[in-house]
Motif scaffolding. Structure first.
Motif, PDB file in Angstrom:
ATOM      1  N   GLY A   1       0.843  -1.184   0.000  1.00 35.00           N
ATOM      2  CA  GLY A   1       0.000   0.000   0.000  1.00 35.00           C
ATOM      3  C   GLY A   1       0.880   1.236   0.000  1.00 35.00           C
ATOM      4  N   ASP A   2       0.725   2.113   0.994  1.00 34.14           N
ATOM      5  CA  ASP A   2       1.550   3.311   1.118  1.00 34.14           C
ATOM      6  C   ASP A   2       2.731   3.117   2.064  1.00 34.14           C
ATOM      7  N   LEU A   3       2.927   1.890   2.558  1.00 35.16           N
ATOM      8  CA  LEU A   3       4.076   1.595   3.403  1.00 35.16           C
ATOM      9  C   LEU A   3       5.262   1.227   2.520  1.00 35.16           C
ATOM     10  N   VAL A   4       6.413   1.835   2.769  1.00 29.80           N
ATOM     11  CA  VAL A   4       7.619   1.519   2.003  1.00 29.80           C
ATOM     12  C   VAL A   4       8.734   1.163   2.973  1.00 29.80           C
ATOM     13  N   SER A   5       9.560   0.179   2.577  1.00 31.00           N
ATOM     14  CA  SER A   5      10.632  -0.255   3.462  1.00 31.00           C
ATOM     15  C   SER A   5      11.604  -1.136   2.695  1.00 31.00           C
ATOM     16  N   HIS A   6      12.840  -1.203   3.170  1.00 28.49           N
ATOM     17  CA  HIS A   6      13.739  -2.273   2.753  1.00 28.49           C
ATOM     18  C   HIS A   6      14.410  -2.869   3.990  1.00 28.49           C
ATOM     19  N   SER A   7      13.761  -2.713   5.129  1.00 32.18           N
ATOM     20  CA  SER A   7      14.287  -3.200   6.398  1.00 32.18           C
ATOM     21  C   SER A   7      13.918  -4.667   6.618  1.00 32.18           C
ATOM     22  N   ARG A   8      14.868  -5.405   7.140  1.00 27.91           N
ATOM     23  CA  ARG A   8      14.587  -6.808   7.493  1.00 27.91           C
ATOM     24  C   ARG A   8      13.518  -6.877   8.573  1.00 27.91           C
ATOM     25  N   ALA A   9      13.434  -5.858   9.417  1.00 23.41           N
ATOM     26  CA  ALA A   9      12.443  -5.861  10.490  1.00 23.41           C
ATOM     27  C   ALA A   9      11.023  -5.812   9.963  1.00 23.41           C
ATOM     28  N   MET A  10      10.838  -5.301   8.721  1.00 22.46           N
ATOM     29  CA  MET A  10       9.503  -5.173   8.143  1.00 22.46           C
ATOM     30  C   MET A  10       9.115  -6.383   7.286  1.00 22.46           C
ATOM     31  N   GLN A  11      10.064  -7.231   6.939  1.00 24.99           N
ATOM     32  CA  GLN A  11       9.748  -8.363   6.067  1.00 24.99           C
ATOM     33  C   GLN A  11       8.705  -9.302   6.662  1.00 24.99           C
ATOM     34  N   PRO A  12       8.766  -9.635   7.980  1.00 23.18           N
ATOM     35  CA  PRO A  12       7.700 -10.480   8.544  1.00 23.18           C
ATOM     36  C   PRO A  12       6.324  -9.826   8.440  1.00 23.18           C
ATOM     37  N   VAL A  13       6.286  -8.494   8.534  1.00 22.85           N
ATOM     38  CA  VAL A  13       5.009  -7.778   8.400  1.00 22.85           C
ATOM     39  C   VAL A  13       4.440  -7.986   7.010  1.00 22.85           C
TER      40      VAL A  13
ATOM     41  N   LEU B   1      26.222  -3.766   7.623  1.00 21.92           N
ATOM     42  CA  LEU B   1      25.433  -4.686   8.451  1.00 21.92           C
ATOM     43  C   LEU B   1      24.346  -5.384   7.622  1.00 21.92           C
ATOM     44  N   GLU B   2      23.674  -4.633   6.763  1.00 26.29           N
ATOM     45  CA  GLU B   2      22.643  -5.234   5.903  1.00 26.29           C
ATOM     46  C   GLU B   2      23.260  -6.266   4.970  1.00 26.29           C
ATOM     47  N   ASN B   3      24.433  -5.942   4.393  1.00 29.92           N
ATOM     48  CA  ASN B   3      25.089  -6.869   3.463  1.00 29.92           C
ATOM     49  C   ASN B   3      25.432  -8.184   4.129  1.00 29.92           C
ATOM     50  N   ASN B   4      25.638  -8.140   5.436  1.00 32.12           N
ATOM     51  CA  ASN B   4      26.064  -9.339   6.177  1.00 32.12           C
ATOM     52  C   ASN B   4      24.984  -9.835   7.130  1.00 32.12           C
ATOM     53  N   HIS B   5      23.727  -9.493   6.802  1.00 31.86           N
ATOM     54  CA  HIS B   5      22.582  -9.968   7.588  1.00 31.86           C
ATOM     55  C   HIS B   5      22.721  -9.637   9.073  1.00 31.86           C
ATOM     56  N   PHE B   6      23.290  -8.458   9.353  1.00 35.13           N
ATOM     57  CA  PHE B   6      23.465  -7.912  10.698  1.00 35.13           C
ATOM     58  C   PHE B   6      24.397  -8.764  11.571  1.00 35.13           C
ATOM     59  N   ASN B   7      25.300  -9.499  10.914  1.00 36.46           N
ATOM     60  CA  ASN B   7      26.384 -10.186  11.633  1.00 36.46           C
ATOM     61  C   ASN B   7      27.474  -9.154  11.883  1.00 36.46           C
ATOM     62  N   ARG B   8      27.664  -8.772  13.147  1.00 39.21           N
ATOM     63  CA  ARG B   8      28.586  -7.673  13.488  1.00 39.21           C
ATOM     64  C   ARG B   8      30.022  -7.974  13.102  1.00 39.21           C
ATOM     65  N   LEU B   9      30.457  -9.226  13.318  1.00 42.36           N
ATOM     66  CA  LEU B   9      31.847  -9.576  13.025  1.00 42.36           C
ATOM     67  C   LEU B   9      32.115  -9.487  11.530  1.00 42.36           C
TER      68      LEU B   9
ATOM     69  N   LEU C   1      10.052   3.193  14.233  1.00 37.83           N
ATOM     70  CA  LEU C   1      11.056   3.681  13.285  1.00 37.83           C
ATOM     71  C   LEU C   1      12.474   3.581  13.851  1.00 37.83           C
ATOM     72  N   ARG C   2      12.622   3.730  15.169  1.00 42.80           N
ATOM     73  CA  ARG C   2      13.971   3.663  15.747  1.00 42.80           C
ATOM     74  C   ARG C   2      14.591   2.273  15.584  1.00 42.80           C
ATOM     75  N   ASP C   3      13.752   1.244  15.360  1.00 49.46           N
ATOM     76  CA  ASP C   3      14.261  -0.113  15.166  1.00 49.46           C
ATOM     77  C   ASP C   3      14.469  -0.449  13.699  1.00 49.46           C
ATOM     78  N   ARG C   4      14.205   0.503  12.821  1.00 51.53           N
ATOM     79  CA  ARG C   4      14.460   0.271  11.394  1.00 51.53           C
ATOM     80  C   ARG C   4      14.981   1.562  10.746  1.00 51.53           C
ATOM     81  N   LYS C   5      16.017   2.112  11.378  1.00 48.98           N
ATOM     82  CA  LYS C   5      16.559   3.381  10.891  1.00 48.98           C
ATOM     83  C   LYS C   5      17.156   3.275   9.497  1.00 48.98           C
ATOM     84  N   GLU C   6      17.456   2.033   9.073  1.00 47.38           N
ATOM     85  CA  GLU C   6      17.967   1.878   7.716  1.00 47.38           C
ATOM     86  C   GLU C   6      16.925   2.292   6.678  1.00 47.38           C
ATOM     87  N   ASP C   7      15.644   2.439   7.101  1.00 46.16           N
ATOM     88  CA  ASP C   7      14.583   2.889   6.197  1.00 46.16           C
ATOM     89  C   ASP C   7      14.515   4.409   6.069  1.00 46.16           C
ATOM     90  N   LEU C   8      15.259   5.129   6.907  1.00 41.85           N
ATOM     91  CA  LEU C   8      15.163   6.591   6.889  1.00 41.85           C
ATOM     92  C   LEU C   8      15.438   7.208   5.514  1.00 41.85           C
TER      93      LEU C   8
END
Length: 445
Positions: free
Chosen positions: A135-147, A412-420, A308-315
């Protein structure tokens, strides 16, 4: 046209991948090729003889029908974008082309339409851009994919759904997306904010009233459930309604019936209910402020919208989305935000979520007369303590922080949020990465 020519034409129509159908002057389907069957999921024998709007349930059927326009003007339509709803209730992105059908004497006997399924192209476009829309929701955050995944499944059913999320996360947008992807898409979507009205008014708004039910009721009035018919009723902030009204709402969910105020006549509701709240309903049940039976009725499927603070990559994506929208609304040509302004957005916690961001961008549009939104166009609460009108050194520092934050989020996105793994890609030690994440105020999944 000879028999052989007709047979050849039919063979060609059966072999092409585009759906093709024709209608007579009464809008009833007279032919339906194999590709049309495949795309719509409707067998030919069921389609022929029916109104085309019953078969396709297209986004254009309500008033912007390309074929109707072609028959009225005589001008063909080429590759017009729309969506159709197939037999499973799924929205299929498509492009349609239309033409007038005439007999050998030049008399109009109907129309022809071809349509192409663009599902694979749309999926590829989204994969390339990393952008997902609902709809009018836009995202490329992994946190939104389950939604997105859950919403697609929920939309196909008539099940009652509960959307939980903080104020400003887009609960109504998500409810509208569910409705728009459902078989009820062509039916009314009726929304009401339960927190905006006192109980007496809310009850009459939901169920309507009869003339004389109370002082000022000078005529009968339909409620929201009657207005929705067999569409969708969206009850926003359902956690705010009183226990007495909860009982009446429970009856609608259990028995699909209600009575308008001042009436003994029982009416039936076929509407689907989607509820939303920013409160913890389970805790309200524990405290006795929300009925347990109603909670279990609306909590059949729950969709949690992340803040939004948990998906700042969408900013950056959301900023681009709002800049494009407000350029159209305000007739401006703003290209975006400066590095310093972007940095301030990244370091803000967004307690008001996407709605707060939208307001910030619109405010900046009003104040900005140049090509780019600068720090001075942002609200003072984002800027922090009053600063000097011009401070190049500070702007450079903010720009550096913004670029650093974006680089870290990308790694972080490129590595699926694996910090190392992200630290290796950036060429820094993992403890340095942890320190930078904390210093930049980045919130990660």
């Amino acid at each position: 046209m000879g028999t052989d020519s007709i047979a050849t034409t039919e063979a060609i129509l059966e072999s092409i991948s585009d759906g093709v159908f024709t209608v007579d002057n009464d809008w009833r389907i007279t032919s339906f090729n194999r590709a049309a069957e495949t795309i719509t999921g409707v067998p030919r024998e069921e389609a022929v003889g029916r109104l085309c709007s019953e078969v396709f349930r297209s986004s254009m059927c309500e008033g912007a029908c390309a074929l109707r326009k072609t028959l009225e003007t005589g001008k063909p339509t080429i590759a017009h974008g729309c969506y159709i709803v197939n037999s499973d209730g799924e929205r299929i992105p498509a492009s349609v082309s239309t033409a007038v059908l005439k007999d050998k004497n030049g008399n109009v006997i109907g129309g022809a339409e071809t349509f192409r399924d663009l599902s694979e192209l749309e999926t590829l476009r989204k994969q390339i851009s990393g952008r997902y829309t609902l709809g009018d929701l836009v995202s490329h955050s992994r946190a939104m994919q389950p939604v997105y995944e859950m919403t697609t499944s929920v939309a196909k059913s008539d099940i009652t759904a509960l959307i939980q999320g903080e104020t400003g996360t887009g609960k109504e947008l998500l409810a509208r997306a569910i409705h728009g992807m459902s078989p009820r898409a062509a039916k009314p979507f009726v929304a009401i904010n339960c927190a905006a009205l006192p109980d007496t008014l809310l009850e009459s708004e939901l169920f309507g009233y009869k003339k004389g039910a109370f002082t000022g009721a000078i005529q009968d009035r339909q409620g929201r459930f009657a207005q929705a018919k067999d569409g969708t009723v969206f009850l926003d902030e359902i956690g705010e309604i009183s226990p007495a009204l909860q009982v009446r709402l429970l009856r609608v969910l259990q028995e699909h019936t209600y009575e308008p105020l001042g009436s003994n006549e029982t009416r039936r509701s076929e509407a689907r209910i989607i509820a939303a709240t920013h409160r913890d309903l389970a805790a309200l049940v524990e405290s006795g402020d929300f009925r347990e039976d109603l909670f279990y009725r609306i909590n059949v499927i729950r969709i949690d919208l992340p803040p939004l603070r948990d998906r700042k990559e969408d900013l950056p994506l959301l900023v681009t989305h709002f800049v494009e929208r407000f350029n159209r609304i305000h007739n401006k040509g703003i290209t975006g935000l400066s590095n310093g302004a972007n940095s301030l957005l990244m370091t803000h916690d967004w307690p008001g979520n996407v709605r707060e961001l939208e307001n910030v961008i619109e405010r900046a549009f009003v104040l900005c007369n140049g090509p780019q939104i600068e720090i001075r166009h942002l609200p003072q609460e984002l800027q922090g303590p009053a600063r000097a009108p011009a401070n190049p050194a500070a702007d450079i520092g903010l720009a550096r922080r913004s670029a650093e934050a974006q680089s870290i989020m990308k790694a972080l996105e490129n590595n699926h949020f694996n910090r190392l793994a992200a630290a290796r890609e950036l060429g820094i030690h993992k403890t340095t990465l942890f320190r930078k994440i904390k210093a930049l105020g980045l919130r990660l999944p």
